[in-house]
Design a protein around this motif. Sequence first.
Motif, PDB file in Angstrom:
ATOM      1  N   ALA A 163      59.794  41.211  48.126  1.00  0.00           N
ATOM      2  CA  ALA A 163      58.641  42.112  48.179  1.00  0.00           C
ATOM      3  C   ALA A 163      59.112  43.494  47.771  1.00  0.00           C
ATOM      4  N   ILE A 164      58.395  44.094  46.821  1.00  0.00           N
ATOM      5  CA  ILE A 164      58.790  45.431  46.370  1.00  0.00           C
ATOM      6  C   ILE A 164      57.838  46.496  46.894  1.00  0.00           C
ATOM      7  N   GLN A 165      56.727  46.063  47.501  1.00  0.00           N
ATOM      8  CA  GLN A 165      55.777  47.031  48.047  1.00  0.00           C
ATOM      9  C   GLN A 165      54.906  46.359  49.102  1.00  0.00           C
ATOM     10  N   VAL A 166      54.599  47.105  50.155  1.00  0.00           N
ATOM     11  CA  VAL A 166      53.710  46.623  51.217  1.00  0.00           C
ATOM     12  C   VAL A 166      52.559  47.607  51.343  1.00  0.00           C
ATOM     13  N   MET A 167      51.339  47.120  51.221  1.00  0.00           N
ATOM     14  CA  MET A 167      50.151  47.970  51.344  1.00  0.00           C
ATOM     15  C   MET A 167      49.455  47.636  52.660  1.00  0.00           C
ATOM     16  N   SER A 168      49.164  48.661  53.449  1.00  0.00           N
ATOM     17  CA  SER A 168      48.593  48.454  54.790  1.00  0.00           C
ATOM     18  C   SER A 168      47.242  49.135  54.940  1.00  0.00           C
ATOM     19  N   LYS A 169      46.362  48.889  53.967  1.00  0.00           N
ATOM     20  CA  LYS A 169      45.043  49.538  54.004  1.00  0.00           C
ATOM     21  C   LYS A 169      44.070  48.810  54.921  1.00  0.00           C
ATOM     22  N   HIS A 170      44.317  47.522  55.185  1.00  0.00           N
ATOM     23  CA  HIS A 170      43.378  46.737  55.997  1.00  0.00           C
ATOM     24  C   HIS A 170      43.776  46.761  57.468  1.00  0.00           C
ATOM     25  N   THR A 171      42.760  46.577  58.331  1.00  0.00           N
ATOM     26  CA  THR A 171      43.000  46.586  59.780  1.00  0.00           C
ATOM     27  C   THR A 171      42.860  45.190  60.384  1.00  0.00           C
ATOM     28  N   ASP A 172      42.689  44.172  59.516  1.00  0.00           N
ATOM     29  CA  ASP A 172      42.608  42.792  59.988  1.00  0.00           C
ATOM     30  C   ASP A 172      43.130  41.903  58.862  1.00  0.00           C
ATOM     31  N   GLN A 173      43.118  40.578  59.082  1.00  0.00           N
ATOM     32  CA  GLN A 173      43.791  39.709  58.121  1.00  0.00           C
ATOM     33  C   GLN A 173      43.171  39.787  56.739  1.00  0.00           C
ATOM     34  N   VAL A 174      44.019  39.644  55.724  1.00  0.00           N
ATOM     35  CA  VAL A 174      43.629  39.775  54.318  1.00  0.00           C
ATOM     36  C   VAL A 174      43.438  38.376  53.744  1.00  0.00           C
ATOM     37  N   TRP A 175      42.171  38.016  53.492  1.00  0.00           N
ATOM     38  CA  TRP A 175      41.853  36.654  53.070  1.00  0.00           C
ATOM     39  C   TRP A 175      42.075  36.399  51.594  1.00  0.00           C
ATOM     40  N   ALA A 176      41.965  37.431  50.774  1.00  0.00           N
ATOM     41  CA  ALA A 176      42.099  37.180  49.331  1.00  0.00           C
ATOM     42  C   ALA A 176      42.649  38.389  48.608  1.00  0.00           C
ATOM     43  N   VAL A 177      43.487  38.108  47.610  1.00  0.00           N
ATOM     44  CA  VAL A 177      43.958  39.123  46.653  1.00  0.00           C
ATOM     45  C   VAL A 177      43.664  38.582  45.256  1.00  0.00           C
ATOM     46  N   ALA A 178      43.283  39.475  44.337  1.00  0.00           N
ATOM     47  CA  ALA A 178      42.929  39.023  42.983  1.00  0.00           C
ATOM     48  C   ALA A 178      43.273  40.092  41.960  1.00  0.00           C
ATOM     49  N   PHE A 179      44.129  39.743  40.999  1.00  0.00           N
ATOM     50  CA  PHE A 179      44.414  40.621  39.864  1.00  0.00           C
ATOM     51  C   PHE A 179      43.288  40.509  38.849  1.00  0.00           C
ATOM     52  N   ARG A 180      42.907  41.640  38.255  1.00  0.00           N
ATOM     53  CA  ARG A 180      41.928  41.607  37.173  1.00  0.00           C
ATOM     54  C   ARG A 180      42.592  41.010  35.937  1.00  0.00           C
ATOM     55  N   PRO A 181      41.938  40.052  35.278  1.00  0.00           N
ATOM     56  CA  PRO A 181      42.565  39.431  34.106  1.00  0.00           C
ATOM     57  C   PRO A 181      42.621  40.378  32.918  1.00  0.00           C
ATOM     58  N   GLY A 182      43.752  40.353  32.197  1.00  0.00           N
ATOM     59  CA  GLY A 182      43.903  41.040  30.904  1.00  0.00           C
ATOM     60  C   GLY A 182      43.412  42.462  30.866  1.00  0.00           C
ATOM     61  N   GLY A 183      43.249  42.956  29.636  1.00  0.00           N
ATOM     62  CA  GLY A 183      42.636  44.270  29.459  1.00  0.00           C
ATOM     63  C   GLY A 183      43.563  45.422  29.815  1.00  0.00           C
ATOM     64  N   ARG A 184      43.066  46.623  29.610  1.00  0.00           N
ATOM     65  CA  ARG A 184      43.867  47.823  29.852  1.00  0.00           C
ATOM     66  C   ARG A 184      43.834  48.182  31.330  1.00  0.00           C
ATOM     67  N   GLY A 185      44.940  48.733  31.829  1.00  0.00           N
ATOM     68  CA  GLY A 185      44.966  49.255  33.193  1.00  0.00           C
ATOM     69  C   GLY A 185      44.804  48.157  34.216  1.00  0.00           C
ATOM     70  N   GLY A 186      45.911  47.745  34.823  1.00  0.00           N
ATOM     71  CA  GLY A 186      45.863  46.650  35.781  1.00  0.00           C
ATOM     72  C   GLY A 186      45.126  47.047  37.050  1.00  0.00           C
ATOM     73  N   ARG A 187      44.444  46.089  37.640  1.00  0.00           N
ATOM     74  CA  ARG A 187      43.769  46.284  38.917  1.00  0.00           C
ATOM     75  C   ARG A 187      44.042  45.086  39.816  1.00  0.00           C
ATOM     76  N   LEU A 188      44.162  45.370  41.103  1.00  0.00           N
ATOM     77  CA  LEU A 188      44.255  44.329  42.118  1.00  0.00           C
ATOM     78  C   LEU A 188      43.214  44.648  43.174  1.00  0.00           C
ATOM     79  N   ALA A 189      42.497  43.608  43.623  1.00  0.00           N
ATOM     80  CA  ALA A 189      41.534  43.785  44.713  1.00  0.00           C
ATOM     81  C   ALA A 189      41.987  42.957  45.901  1.00  0.00           C
ATOM     82  N   SER A 190      41.674  43.443  47.106  1.00  0.00           N
ATOM     83  CA  SER A 190      41.944  42.666  48.319  1.00  0.00           C
ATOM     84  C   SER A 190      40.729  42.758  49.239  1.00  0.00           C
ATOM     85  N   VAL A 191      40.483  41.666  49.992  1.00  0.00           N
ATOM     86  CA  VAL A 191      39.356  41.631  50.933  1.00  0.00           C
ATOM     87  C   VAL A 191      39.841  41.086  52.271  1.00  0.00           C
TER      88      VAL A 191
END
Length: 322
Positions: free
Chosen positions: A282-310
Motif C-alpha cells: 500500500a502506498i497511500q491510505v485515504m481516511s475520508k469515510h467514517t464507516d465501511q467502504v463498500w466500493a471503489v471504482a477507477f474512471r475508465p480511460g480518458g484524461r485525468g484519472g479519477r477514483l470514486a469510493s462509497v
Amino acid sequence: MAKSMKLAGLKSVENAHDESVWTATWVPATGSRPPLLLTGSLDETVKVWRPDELDLVRTNTGHCLGVVSVAAHPSGVIAASAALDSFVRVFDVDTNATIATLESPPSEVWQMQFDPKGTTLAVAGGGSASIKLWDTATWRLVATLSIPRPEGSKPSDKSGSKKFVLSVAWSPDGRRLACGSMDGTISVFDVARAKFLHHLEGHYMPVRSLVFSPEHDSRKLYSASDDGHVHIHDVEGKAIIGAMSGHTGWVLSVDVSPDGEAIATGSSDKTVRLWDFKMRAAIQVMSKHTDQVWAVAFRPGGRGGRLASVSDDKSISLYHCS
C-alpha cells in the motif's frame, strides 16, 4: 523507476443517499456527454452523478429493496441495476427509460458486469452457485455457468456443498469469466464453451470483489476477501503470483487503474488504500469515510484519472489520481 500513482481528495458528498451506499461504477463517455458515476444504495435508489462536482443528474427508483450492484454497458448508453428484490433493471442512462426487467429467483442476483463487447451481461448467481448470462440484444437468459459440486457430495447435501456466488469479472478479451464465492473459492470458466475450467484457491472467507488487469491478453486477476488480503492470480496457470495485506478489516472492493499500474481497495476498516502492484504494498491510505467502504471504482480511460469510493456512511468521495 516510474513514479507511483498518488490520490488527492477532490470532492465528497455527505448524505449522497438516505442509507448505506453499497455499489458504484462509471458510465463511459458518449459523443454527447462526459463519463458519469452511478451509485446504488440500501435506500432502493440508483443515482447518476456528474463529475467533478458530483452534481446529481437523476435519482432512479423502481427497486423495492436495496441495490447491490450497478453495471454500465461499454457504449455508455445503457446501464443495469440489481437489487435484493432479485430483479435487474436495464435502463437508458440519459433518459432513465426502462429497457428490460430481468427476473430471477430470490437471492440469485448479486454483482453484475457487461462483457467488453457489450453483448452479454454476467450476473453472479448467489445461491444458484452459478453465473447467469443474459443476451443484451434479446434480454433472454442464454447460459448458466454452474460451479461443479465437490466429489462425493449428494444433490440433497446442503451443508456447504453449494457455492454462494457474490462477485463476477470478465477478462478483457471476453474469453474468461471468474466468480468469487462465500467460501473463498474463485471459479474460472471458458465462456465460449460454457465450461468450468478450475478453481483458484487461497482465500478462506468471502470473495466480494474481483477484477482483471486491463491489458487485452491479461491473465492477471485481483481478488478481495473478508480475510483481509488481496490476491493476484494467474488465471490460466492457477497460481497465486502475489498477495497484499494491510487492511485491518474485510476487503470489500478492489479495482485496477486503467493503465494497470495501481489498484485501489475499500474495506470495513473505513479506509481506501492505493497499492503499487510491483511493490506489492500500500502506498497511500485515504481516511475520508467514517464507516465501511463498500466500493471503489477507477474512471475508465480518458484524461485525468479519477477514483470514486462509497460507504455505509451514505457518502461518496472522489479523488484525483496522478
